[in-house]
Enzyme design. Structure first.
Site, short mmCIF file in Angstrom:
data_model
loop_
_atom_site.label_atom_id
_atom_site.label_comp_id
_atom_site.label_asym_id
_atom_site.label_seq_id
_atom_site.Cartn_x
_atom_site.Cartn_y
_atom_site.Cartn_z
N TRP A 74 72.05 -7.54 79.80
CA TRP A 74 71.45 -6.25 79.50
C TRP A 74 70.23 -6.62 78.65
O TRP A 74 70.37 -7.07 77.52
CB TRP A 74 72.42 -5.37 78.72
CG TRP A 74 71.92 -3.98 78.49
CD1 TRP A 74 72.02 -2.92 79.36
CD2 TRP A 74 71.26 -3.48 77.32
NE1 TRP A 74 71.45 -1.80 78.80
CE2 TRP A 74 70.97 -2.11 77.55
CE3 TRP A 74 70.86 -4.05 76.11
CZ2 TRP A 74 70.32 -1.31 76.61
CZ3 TRP A 74 70.21 -3.24 75.17
CH2 TRP A 74 69.95 -1.90 75.44
N GLU A 488 73.74 10.93 81.99
CA GLU A 488 73.80 9.46 82.03
C GLU A 488 74.08 8.92 83.43
O GLU A 488 73.66 7.80 83.74
CB GLU A 488 74.81 8.91 81.03
CG GLU A 488 76.25 9.21 81.35
CD GLU A 488 77.22 8.60 80.35
OE1 GLU A 488 76.91 7.57 79.76
OE2 GLU A 488 78.30 9.17 80.17
N LYS A 603 78.39 -0.85 79.08
CA LYS A 603 79.57 -0.19 78.51
C LYS A 603 79.80 -0.53 77.04
O LYS A 603 80.15 0.33 76.26
CB LYS A 603 80.81 -0.57 79.33
CG LYS A 603 82.01 0.22 78.89
CD LYS A 603 82.86 0.65 80.02
CE LYS A 603 83.94 1.60 79.58
NZ LYS A 603 83.47 2.99 79.53
C1 F6R Z 1 79.20 7.69 77.60
C2 F6R Z 1 79.73 6.56 76.89
C3 F6R Z 1 79.05 6.15 75.64
C4 F6R Z 1 80.07 5.55 74.65
C5 F6R Z 1 79.35 4.98 73.42
C6 F6R Z 1 80.32 4.44 72.41
O1 F6R Z 1 79.95 7.99 78.73
O2 F6R Z 1 80.66 5.94 77.32
O3 F6R Z 1 78.35 7.20 75.04
O4 F6R Z 1 80.97 6.53 74.28
O5 F6R Z 1 78.48 3.95 73.81
O6 F6R Z 1 81.14 3.47 72.97
P1 F6R Z 1 82.54 3.11 72.34
O7 F6R Z 1 83.43 4.27 72.55
O8 F6R Z 1 83.00 1.90 73.10
O9 F6R Z 1 82.30 2.84 70.90
#
Ligand code: F6R
Length: 608
Positions: A74, A488, A603
């Site tokens: 990324w 998104e 992700k």
């Molecule tokens: C949207 C999404 C992101 C995550 C964010 C935090 O669908 O998945 O907005 O929620 O990047 O990620 P975590 O939950 O892994 O801290």
């Protein structure tokens, strides 16, 4: 962000590295690459774009050898290109490095290296690591890595191979995740356990400031002072089978459909009669919890939306004042330190850099930390005082779905538990609420069975350029989440708004045909929502309403209506989120978007 993998053993290096990279692709997909050591040479294949490009290269020109490292990128420093793809090598092609994270002082390091006649082939921050290790190399890769990393600032997990030491991968972790999988006559390292599961369930999670020397039959760990560190193996519960797409065209759709079972499993695990069992990692004493002065929730993106719902639950059920903040903001403000607050970090991955930084900031102020995490053993889980696991199984689709509804579930349970401890709800109220929770999986299934209805509405609106999502009270965060899901994965602009705020500005955006998704389920603010919808209708907006079964008023009011089964107001965000997820999914598919790998996203966001 960025996934790294490394393997040493007897299996075919090409297939092991590629399989690992496929599992990690959700962490970034701007470019990918692999390297091995063969006959005293570092051999690299790397290419811009999706992993499929690397697969093609490897089928024409496979790597050989029994050791290798791989990377899926990324992009941070340097555009996506072949040269900027990892692995990065030094001037003499002696070492190859893959890296997840950011080297913040790379510019000054590069200047110094250039002065010392190093030549650079990429614009990446990572390349400085390869040059430094090569420059410091005498005859011990471990020592040259230790010496080099002492110069680095930032966050990084690296894996390094060296042409003169083909029997080891040296790894180092600071700030970005790194896990070692222990096999028989083979060992594997990766950014995340999903890439290890095909080989082993025995893992060792590395801590910041630890270096690992990974050999075929031995793994050893050292600290920054080159002193040996003893580390325990742990068994992971996830299975390799749970990582497939099954019969679904996308992970996202599979994960949306898994939600009733995730909640069912959580009910079984965490509710025992009228009691709650929030897991063995939840180890705050009842006394400590009953004496909390307030709660501060910090999280990012979808997890922040879950936290926002949590605020309503904690305040309503347990009467505990709750602040909600976006981690990247929380970290840089100066919260007032009073009373005995609990800081909550909510995160699917457990690795989000902003959330982790917020957690560390709170820890530095001696505040107690509770995290809600999906990935077992992740950094945030390890650094928290207590953790409630989401038990949602691996979530691969970049857009979070089942982890979100599980976060809502855990928050609901925790708020009931706190209400019980603080006597703000009595036993019979709690058992009534538990009964309502137990009815959730069936209701969720019922919604999923009506997926076609949502698809039909999505077809009507697939060409719209701008959406507004509105809700009130506990479903205001649902509106925010509905808008985020849509933008998104479909790249269509969408804004979430509290319905009552529309008249204070955003209603100016509404003209004939403007699509608005309105959450108007039966609740304490239902009538208010009806008035807000009327205001939009009189300006000729096209309103898609999510309402409660049996409500005929909204049938007349909405241009399109999707009904969810009746449920209490505080549980409704769990049900409401399903049609919103399906709506976003179908609009994105109808627009030919790469639903599981939306552009510019990854992700696990391990950079701040
Ligand atoms: C949207 C999404 C992101 C995550 C964010 C935090 O669908 O998945 O907005 O929620 O990047 O990620 P975590 O939950 O892994 O801290």
């Amino acid at each position: 962000m960025c996934g790294i993998v490394g393997y040493i053993g007897d299996k075919d290096i090409n297939s092991v590295l590629m399989a690992g990279l496929w599992r990690l692709e959700y962490r970034g997909y701007d470019s990918s690459g692999v390297a091995s050591v063969m006959d005293g040479d570092i051999d690299v294949r790397k290419v811009k774009g999706r992993l499929m490009n690397l697969q093609k290269i490897l089928s024409d020109k496979p790597l050989s050898g029994t050791i290798g490292i791989g990377h899926t990128r990324w992009a941070t420093h340097g555009e996506p290109s072949d040269q900027n793809a990892h692995p990065q090598v030094g001037c003499k092609n002696q070492v190859a490095v893959v890296h997840n994270g950011i080297i913040e002082n790379y510019y000054s390091l590069k200047e110094e290296l250039l002065k010392r006649k190093h030549f650079f082939k990429s614009d990446t921050d990572t390349e400085v690591i390869a040059h430094l290790i090569e420059e410091n190399y005498e005859d011990d890769l471990k020592e040259s890595v230790l010496k080099s990393i002492s110069k680095l600032k930032g966050s990084y997990a690296i894996a390094v191979i060296c042409n003169a030491e083909p029997d080891k991968i040296v790894v180092y972790k600071y700030g970005s995740p790194l896990i070692v999988g222990i096999g028989k006559n083979e060992n594997i390292i990766a950014s995340d356990i999903t890439a290890l599961l095909d080989h082993t369930k025995d893992i060792i999670t590395m801590n910041d400031g630890e270096l690992g020397v990974i050999q075929k039959n031995k793994v050893e760990f050292f600290n920054n002072e080159n002193k040996k560190v003893t580390k325990e193996k742990k068994k992971i519960k996830w299975s390799a089978e749970s990582l497939g797409k099954g019969d679904f065209p996308h992970y996202m759709l599979k994960e949306i459909h898994e939600q009733p079972n995730v909640i069912k499993k959580n009910i079984k695990l965490k509710i025992k009669g009228n009691e709650f069992n929030l897991g063995k990692n939840f180890n705050f004493s009842p006394k400590e919890l009953a004496n909390l002065s307030h709660i501060i929730i910090q999280a990012c993106g979808t997890s922040w939306h879950a936290g926002y719902v949590g605020k309503y639950l904690f305040e309503d059920f347990a009467r505990i004042r709750t602040e909600i903040d976006i981690s990247s903001e929380f970290r840089y403000r100066n919260p007032i330190r009073d009373g005995a607050p609990l800081v909550m970090a909510i995160t699917q991955s457990g690795e989000t850099a902003d959330t982790l930084a917020g957690l560390r900031e709170a820890k530095a102020k001696f505040l107690k930390i509770l995290s809600l995490v999906n990935v077992q053993g992740s950094t945030i889980a390890r650094e928290s005082d207590s953790t409630i696991y989401l038990d949602a199984g691996p979530e691969i689709g970049v857009a979070s779905t089942k982890a979100f509804t599980s976060q809502l579930f855990q928050l609901y349970l925790l708020s009931l538990y706190l209400a019980k401890l603080k006597w703000t709800l009595n036993d019979s109220e709690i058992s009534k609420k538990i009964k309502e929770i137990k009815a959730l999986p069936k209701k969720m299934k019922k919604i999923l069975e009506k997926e076609k209805e949502i698809k039909k509405i999505a077809k009507k609106f697939k060409n719209a350029k701008d959406f507004m999502f509105i809700g009130r009270g506990i479903n205001y965060p649902s509106a925010l989440e509905g808008a985020l899901k849509l933008k998104e994965i479909s790249y269509i602009h969408a804004t979430g708004y509290p319905a009552g705020e529309m008249k204070h500005g955003p209603i100016a955006l509404i003209s004939e045909g403007s699509p608005v998704v309105a959450i108007a389920t039966k609740s304490s603010v239902y009538e208010k929502m009806l008035s807000n919808i009327e205001e939009l209708k009189s300006r000729k907006a096209k309103v898609i309403v999510i309402g409660t079964e049996g409500d005929n008023i909204i049938k007349k009011l909405g241009n399109d209506v999707f009904y969810i089964p009746e449920c209490t107001e505080n549980l409704s965000p769990i049900l409401v989120s399903i049609p919103l997820q399906l709506f976003a999914y179908h609009i994105a598919v109808l627009n030919d978007r790469d639903v599981d790998r939306p552009r510019n996203l990854a992700k696990s966001v391990t950079v701040e």
